[in-house]
Design an enzyme around this catalytic site. Sequence first.
Site, PDB file in Angstrom:
ATOM      1  N   ASP A  91       0.815  -1.208   0.000  1.00 45.34           N
ATOM      2  CA  ASP A  91       0.000   0.000   0.000  1.00 45.34           C
ATOM      3  C   ASP A  91       0.854   1.267   0.000  1.00 45.34           C
ATOM      4  O   ASP A  91       1.947   1.298   0.567  1.00 45.34           O
ATOM      5  CB  ASP A  91      -0.897  -0.033   1.243  1.00 45.34           C
ATOM      6  CG  ASP A  91      -2.010   0.995   1.203  1.00 45.34           C
ATOM      7  OD1 ASP A  91      -2.312   1.508   0.102  1.00 45.34           O
ATOM      8  OD2 ASP A  91      -2.584   1.276   2.267  1.00 45.34           O
ATOM      9  N   GLU A 201      -3.358  -0.359  -8.356  1.00 48.58           N
ATOM     10  CA  GLU A 201      -4.362   0.576  -7.855  1.00 48.58           C
ATOM     11  C   GLU A 201      -3.726   1.964  -7.785  1.00 48.58           C
ATOM     12  O   GLU A 201      -2.535   2.092  -7.483  1.00 48.58           O
ATOM     13  CB  GLU A 201      -4.856   0.174  -6.461  1.00 48.58           C
ATOM     14  CG  GLU A 201      -5.792   1.189  -5.834  1.00 48.58           C
ATOM     15  CD  GLU A 201      -6.416   0.727  -4.529  1.00 48.58           C
ATOM     16  OE1 GLU A 201      -7.401  -0.031  -4.610  1.00 48.58           O
ATOM     17  OE2 GLU A 201      -5.918   1.104  -3.451  1.00 48.58           O
ATOM     18  N   HIS A 276     -10.481   3.996   0.597  1.00 50.30           N
ATOM     19  CA  HIS A 276      -9.443   4.013   1.623  1.00 50.30           C
ATOM     20  C   HIS A 276     -10.015   4.670   2.877  1.00 50.30           C
ATOM     21  O   HIS A 276     -11.075   5.271   2.840  1.00 50.30           O
ATOM     22  CB  HIS A 276      -8.218   4.778   1.128  1.00 50.30           C
ATOM     23  CG  HIS A 276      -7.511   4.087   0.008  1.00 50.30           C
ATOM     24  ND1 HIS A 276      -6.250   4.456  -0.415  1.00 50.30           N
ATOM     25  CD2 HIS A 276      -7.869   3.050  -0.782  1.00 50.30           C
ATOM     26  CE1 HIS A 276      -5.864   3.678  -1.412  1.00 50.30           C
ATOM     27  NE2 HIS A 276      -6.839   2.831  -1.662  1.00 50.30           N
TER      28      HIS A 276
END
Length: 427
Positions: A91, A201, A276
Amino acid sequence: MAESSPTQQATLTPEPLGLEPSFGFGDRLGSATPGHLAALREAGGAIRGIFAQQSIREMTRTSRTADEVMSCAVDALAAESFADKWGADADHLKTEDDVRNTMASGFVFFTLDPSGDVDQEADNYNASQLAEKFAAAREWAPWFDSYLGQTVQLDSTTIEFNQDILSRAAVKYGKSIQATIKLAKFVESEAERLGKPFELELSVDETAQPTTAAEHYLIADQLRQAGVKLVSLAPRFVGDFEKGVDFKGDLTELEKSLQVHAEIAERMGPYKLSLHSGSDKLAMYPLLARTTKGRFHVKTAGTSYLEALRVAAHKDPAFFREIVDFSRARYDDDKATYHVSAEVDQLPVSADLNDTQVEVVYLERWCDVPAGKGFTNPGRQVLHCTFGSVVTDPNLGPRLKALLESHADVYTEVLRDHFVRHLQALR
């Protein structure tokens, strides 16, 4: 690691999940996967789990490595004879070294974060300021003239690209779009070199102002023209997505905005819409599932740490008070990189609360403090933002991990109950 049959062993390698709905279970302590898996199994449905998920920032704050994050997830899944597809999310990646390190550890889902190249003030500039900023940013926006005067017709709205919209987009996102393309190409080349699977992403959610339909469309279009294929994109949605508490804002307005973003994601990808700061945002989950028609990704992390502290509150209340007091002292420094509104002076000190009250005030999403004022609870934000300081403290960190190890079944049950409610809200 427990021995596994060949069939089980095959599942211990994370895979790209494509457009299937997915849920990221961040585990900052390395002991939450059994609870995450229990919740996923009980909730049923088609949602895939991402069990190894941690940002570079979180790894730094908890002094963990990508190898450690991955091994904790794999060991827990092996112990439970897990036999389904699962994902692993590296991430908030910002550099090529971030990509190299996480790919080498087996991560397959790479979340690119170009927020360092986003002009956070672009929406606030007056005409003269904008003109000055645009002149400096023009080199990062070679696409400007090709969009000027164009319109895009969606079912729910019309996107217009006028001078002001494009100038602000160039200032706000021009440099970050180029940075994203460069890093995405590196992921692709590194994966090809190593023979590794991957999916991408893009995170543009860490901005002060919501991502407009025009900005979303432009970003996606530029990435598509550059040959960058996204599996998901995380816009900054309308409303407030503060850490540790539920969505703050108008749900009707949010649903309309989600519909627009979902239409863009369908047309420009298709790719999933990613949420998120998804921890505890249960009020909006049904809207996300409905507007995206199940094509979503949700990312959580801090809420599993908070539920670990709930185990401490139940099993060693005096220790939990130590964590509360320590976190109060650290909060003003640690909150710098988070979107939160809590202030320590809004909260009573632990010494003024009994054991039940201290858990409610510092861990519930909604509470009624002794003074009688109900509010979306700032106590959770104080504990959320200070996780790194607690986990790396030479006194508190080892004691917390030892407590969770001693009460592993309790932690699993607390997480199961907590995340079943999250997952069921996404049906």
